[in-house]
Design an enzyme around this catalytic site. Structure first.
Site, PDB file in Angstrom:
ATOM      1  N   HIS A 322       0.831  -1.212   0.000  1.00 32.13           N
ATOM      2  CA  HIS A 322       0.000   0.000   0.000  1.00 32.13           C
ATOM      3  C   HIS A 322       0.859   1.254   0.000  1.00 32.13           C
ATOM      4  O   HIS A 322       2.093   1.195   0.140  1.00 32.13           O
ATOM      5  CB  HIS A 322      -0.934   0.004   1.206  1.00 32.13           C
ATOM      6  CG  HIS A 322      -0.236  -0.002   2.543  1.00 32.13           C
ATOM      7  ND1 HIS A 322       0.422   1.089   3.055  1.00 32.13           N
ATOM      8  CD2 HIS A 322      -0.106  -0.974   3.481  1.00 32.13           C
ATOM      9  CE1 HIS A 322       0.918   0.797   4.242  1.00 32.13           C
ATOM     10  NE2 HIS A 322       0.624  -0.461   4.522  1.00 32.13           N
ATOM     11  N   CYS A 340       3.760  -4.423   6.539  1.00 29.50           N
ATOM     12  CA  CYS A 340       3.296  -4.315   5.157  1.00 29.50           C
ATOM     13  C   CYS A 340       4.423  -3.872   4.219  1.00 29.50           C
ATOM     14  O   CYS A 340       5.509  -3.483   4.647  1.00 29.50           O
ATOM     15  CB  CYS A 340       2.138  -3.325   5.067  1.00 29.50           C
ATOM     16  SG  CYS A 340       0.649  -3.893   5.916  1.00 29.50           S
TER      17      CYS A 340
END
Length: 395
Positions: A322, A340
């Site tokens: 992301h 992430c």
């Protein structure tokens, strides 16, 4: 030659909302609505020597329908359910018995029509008992989807499946290029039973895939209930894309048809603890856009609560790729995220626009907390082909 008797009078009885016809013509069940018509239009005579293994209003589900002729040969048998679906079947070598290929489903009315070789006919009707519990399932990818080359066919069941081998026998995958693959069972991240079909290698782009789960009339086993319908889904394999993530060098590369399209600086999870990223071959599960990410949902206390753009889910445990503009100073130089794969907003937007659900993300490097688990998203690509085949209930 089979001897026949004059037509018997018929009566009609209501059964579960379906008209069920009774006659003395069959020894084990009820018969037709009136005299059967022969092909020449003349009244055919009921055959007293034909019997059906199922009868009444509470017949046993989960067994094939069998129509038997005591002498002579059967010419034709038609068994139709209350939805108008006809069961296929075969006649035995001696011509005496017809057996349906499918099993009788629970809570269903059936009409049987049989003809002997010498023109004798009989009709019958029966209904199976309603199921005490019904098992349903969820298929992925969804119907008429186009997905990347790593997406497995995945089935998650609402209730336990104890009869795994029996269920697996009724799952059929056909492909336009005869792709080799195998089913494998696991416990889904949700705790439910799950079975996936994975090709031996990544799919070839353009492959057409059909999954048929012909489960109507199959018993899940203890605690699971009955399946009361069939399922079908069609899938097309899209572009040949692969995303490589190098945790040690902090780079993300998108390859298409084996050629690098773009090299993007990134920052992975902070090594040395729970904030590290998972390594291994994972699969893009969904493109979720802008979502709220909170650390409490992944067991990291109150470390963060952010609205995050261009979110691409890689695992059920919360690993995404992301946009992470707040971590800009570490892009391409250090892993400092909470697990992430973070990129600056422009790069994340570009990657988000390019990737397909089902694209493989291959994550490499020492700075990881281990290999993604089998059920944490689609982790089956981390198993060897032999180990994956061993997870089939039919091995």
């Amino acid at each position: 030659m089979i001897r026949t008797r004059p037509r018997s009078p018929f009566r009609t009885a209501a059964l579960g909302g379906t008209a069920v016809l009774a006659a003395a013509a069959l020894t084990a069940c009820s018969g037709g609505s009136g005299a059967a018509k022969a092909d020449d239009g003349k009244d055919a005579k009921p055959d007293t020597r034909i019997s059906v293994n199922l009868s009444g209003k509470q017949a046993k589900a989960g067994v094939p329908v069998k129509v038997t002729l005591s002498e002579g040969k059967l010419q034709r048998v038609t068994v139709t359910d209350s939805k108008g679906v006809t069961l296929d079947g075969t006649v035995s070598a001696d011509g005496r018995t017809w057996t349906s290929a499918r099993k009788a489903a629970p809570g269903t009315g059936y009409t049987v029509e049989a003809r002997s070789a010498d023109g004798g006919t009989a009709g019958a009707g029966f209904a199976t008992a309603a199921p005490e519990k019904v098992n349903k399932l969820t298929l992925a990818p969804g119907k008429n989807s186009t997905v990347g080359v790593a997406h497995p066919l995945s089935i998650v069941f609402d209730h336990p499946v104890k009869n795994k081998a029996e269920v697996e026998r009724h799952l059929t995958v056909t492909t336009s290029d005869n792709t080799v693959g195998s089913w494998g069972w696991m416990e889904d991240w949700s705790g439910k039973d799950r079975v996936d079909w994975r090709p031996r290698e990544y799919w070839k782009p353009g492959t057409k895939v059909t999954l048929r789960a012909e489960l109507n009339g199959i018993d899940s086993g203890e605690g699971g209930g009955w399946f009361v319908r069939d399922y079908t889904t069609d899938v097309t394999i899209g572009k040949n894309q692969l995303v490589k993530v190098d945790l040690d060098n902090h780079r993300l590369n998108l390859l298409r048809d084996g050629r690098e399209v773009r090299d993007v600086p990134m920052s992975g999870g902070t090594p040395g603890g729970d904030k590290a990223s998972w390594r291994g071959k994972t699969v893009l599960m969904s493109k979720e856009g802008t979502i709220n990410m909170r650390s409490e949902t992944v067991g990291l206390g109150d470390a963060y609560d952010k609205m995050v753009d261009y979110s691409m889910r890689l695992t059920w445990s919360g690993m995404y790729a992301h946009a992470a503009p707040w971590n800009a100073r570490h892009m391409g130089s250090a892993n400092r995220s909470s697990g992430c794969i973070g990129m600056d907003t422009g790069d994340a937007r570009w990657v988000y626009d390019q990737v397909q659900v089902g694209d493989p993300f291959e994550v490499h490097g020492r700075d990881a907390k281990g290999t993604q688990a089998l059920n944490n998203g689609y982790g089956e690509w981390n198993l060897s082909w032999a180990d994956w085949q061993a997870k089939s209930a039919l091995r």
